[in-house]
Design an enzyme around this catalytic site. Structure first.
Site, PDB file in Angstrom:
ATOM      1  CG  ASN A 241      -1.715   1.217   1.416  1.00 17.62           C
ATOM      2  OD1 ASN A 241      -1.781   2.055   0.519  1.00 17.62           O
ATOM      3  ND2 ASN A 241      -2.350   1.360   2.569  1.00 17.62           N
TER       4      ASN A 241
ATOM      5  CE  LYS B  36      -0.237   3.276   4.717  1.00 18.69           C
ATOM      6  NZ  LYS B  36      -0.238   3.381   6.151  1.00 18.69           N
TER       7      LYS B  36
ATOM      8  CG  HIS C 171      -6.060   2.062   5.085  1.00 16.59           C
ATOM      9  ND1 HIS C 171      -5.614   3.034   5.946  1.00 16.59           N
ATOM     10  CD2 HIS C 171      -5.065   1.147   4.994  1.00 16.59           C
ATOM     11  CE1 HIS C 171      -4.386   2.710   6.349  1.00 16.59           C
ATOM     12  NE2 HIS C 171      -4.040   1.571   5.781  1.00 16.59           N
TER      13      HIS C 171
ATOM     14  CD  GLU D 233      -2.981   5.579   6.708  1.00 11.62           C
ATOM     15  OE1 GLU D 233      -2.920   5.582   5.463  1.00 11.62           O
ATOM     16  OE2 GLU D 233      -2.085   5.075   7.423  1.00 11.62           O
TER      17      GLU D 233
ATOM     18  CD  GLU E  19      -3.791  -2.348   7.381  1.00 11.08           C
ATOM     19  OE1 GLU E  19      -2.677  -2.584   6.926  1.00 11.08           O
ATOM     20  OE2 GLU E  19      -4.410  -1.302   7.141  1.00 11.08           O
TER      21      GLU E  19
ATOM     22  N   GLY F 263       2.181   2.312  10.827  1.00 11.40           N
ATOM     23  CA  GLY F 263       3.193   3.355  10.694  1.00 11.40           C
ATOM     24  C   GLY F 263       3.879   3.733  11.993  1.00 11.40           C
TER      25      GLY F 263
ATOM     26  CB  SER G  22       4.766  -1.739  12.136  1.00  9.26           C
ATOM     27  OG  SER G  22       4.380  -0.390  12.392  1.00  9.26           O
TER      28      SER G  22
HETATM   29  P1  PGA Z   1       2.549   0.370   7.697  1.00  8.92           P
HETATM   30  O1  PGA Z   1       1.119   0.580   7.025  1.00  8.92           O
HETATM   31  O2  PGA Z   1       3.118  -0.919   7.146  1.00  8.92           O
HETATM   32  O3  PGA Z   1       3.359   1.565   7.275  1.00  8.92           O
HETATM   33  O4  PGA Z   1       2.347   0.289   9.167  1.00  8.92           O
HETATM   34  C1  PGA Z   1       0.230  -0.498   6.829  1.00  8.92           C
HETATM   35  C2  PGA Z   1      -1.056  -0.017   6.205  1.00  8.92           C
HETATM   36  O5  PGA Z   1      -1.540   1.066   6.562  1.00  8.92           O
HETATM   37  O6  PGA Z   1      -1.622  -0.684   5.325  1.00  8.92           O
END
Ligand code: PGA
Length: 252
Positions: free
Chosen positions: A9, A11, A95, A97, A167, A173, A213
């Protein structure tokens, strides 16, 4: 038999040129990969470029969001027809976010999931609890509600037309991860919900990813869990070395 799936992903990162350069590096790393499926989800601006570059390769392409309508006066939105046109196999929906910054609700997600299924795009449905919810012991309830409501009105599922990503919001992140055992507990719980809503057969077929992460240092432990079939990778998917290593570690 569920084939492991690793999804990058990206982003809101990478210009078209940077995206092309990353995907060229990934193509050479995954030129004859078997036994694990790989997909990347670039921003809309580089979807076409990435999709063209991936055409004769083993890398699949997905989008990070979409609207449920096919066309019309929806300024700023992207439709399933447009994603199909660019060769998208997957779309990430719900997601955290998008829930946090763009007001995405379970109801929105459910409309998008229905639309994706109608257009033969596999939705990667994201569920996960915040830190406060985890500390209050609400992880299972939150994940159950998000999943049930995202699938509301979908009466039949074979299992391979959706992917679910667990998640935990506090792990995205942040460098923190759920313990592999805790992640597997939630993945197993998700499978039970799916068995309840559809059938044991359907639940057995759905691929459940862990996200939050994920790095080369921890992927092996997650993949060793019986209910975890892959990963949704954010930060570590932006570098060919780390993403390449994550994928290769899934093969051992
Ligand atoms: P990350 O993000 O691996 O940077 O923690 C995962 C995600 O949001 O899909």
């Amino acid at each position: 038999m569920r084939i492991p799936l690793i999804v990058g992903n990206w982003k809101m990162n990478l210009t078209t040129k940077e995206a092309a350069s990353l995907v060229e590096k990934l193509k050479s790393r995954f030129s004859n990969i078997e036994g694990v499926e790989v997909a990347v989800c670039p921003p809309f601006t580089s979807l076409e470029t990435v999709s063209k570059l991936c055409k004769e390769s083993s890398i699949h392409v997905g989008a990070q969001n979409m609207f449920w309508e096919e066309q019309g006066a929806y300024t700023g939105e992207i439709s399933p027809l447009m994603l199909k046109d660019l060769g998208c196999k997957y779309v990430i929906l719900g997601h955290s976010e998008r829930r946090q910054f763009f007001g995405e609700t379970n109801e929105n997600v459910s409309r998008k999931v229905k639309s994706a299924l109608k257009h033969n795009i596999i939705p990667i449905i994201c569920v996960g609890e915040t830190l406060a919810q985890r500390e209050a012991g609400e992880t299972d309830r939150v994940c159950r509600e998000q999943l049930q409501e995202s699938l509301k009105g979908i009466d039949n599922l074979e299992g391979n037309e959706i992917v679910v990503a667990y998640e935990p919001v506090w792990a995205i992140g942040t460098g923190k991860t759920a313990s592999p055992k805790d992640a597997d507990h939630v993945a197993n719980f998700i499978r039970l919900i799916l068995a309840n809503m559809y059938s044991a057969k359907t639940a057995e077929r759905v691929r459940i990813l862990y996200g939050g992460s994920v790095k080369p240092e921890n992927i092996v432990e997650f993949m060793a869990q019986p209910n975890i079939d892959g990963a949704l990778v954010g930060g570590a998917s932006l570098k060919a070395d780390s993403f390449g290593e994550i994928v290769h570690l899934c093969l051992v």
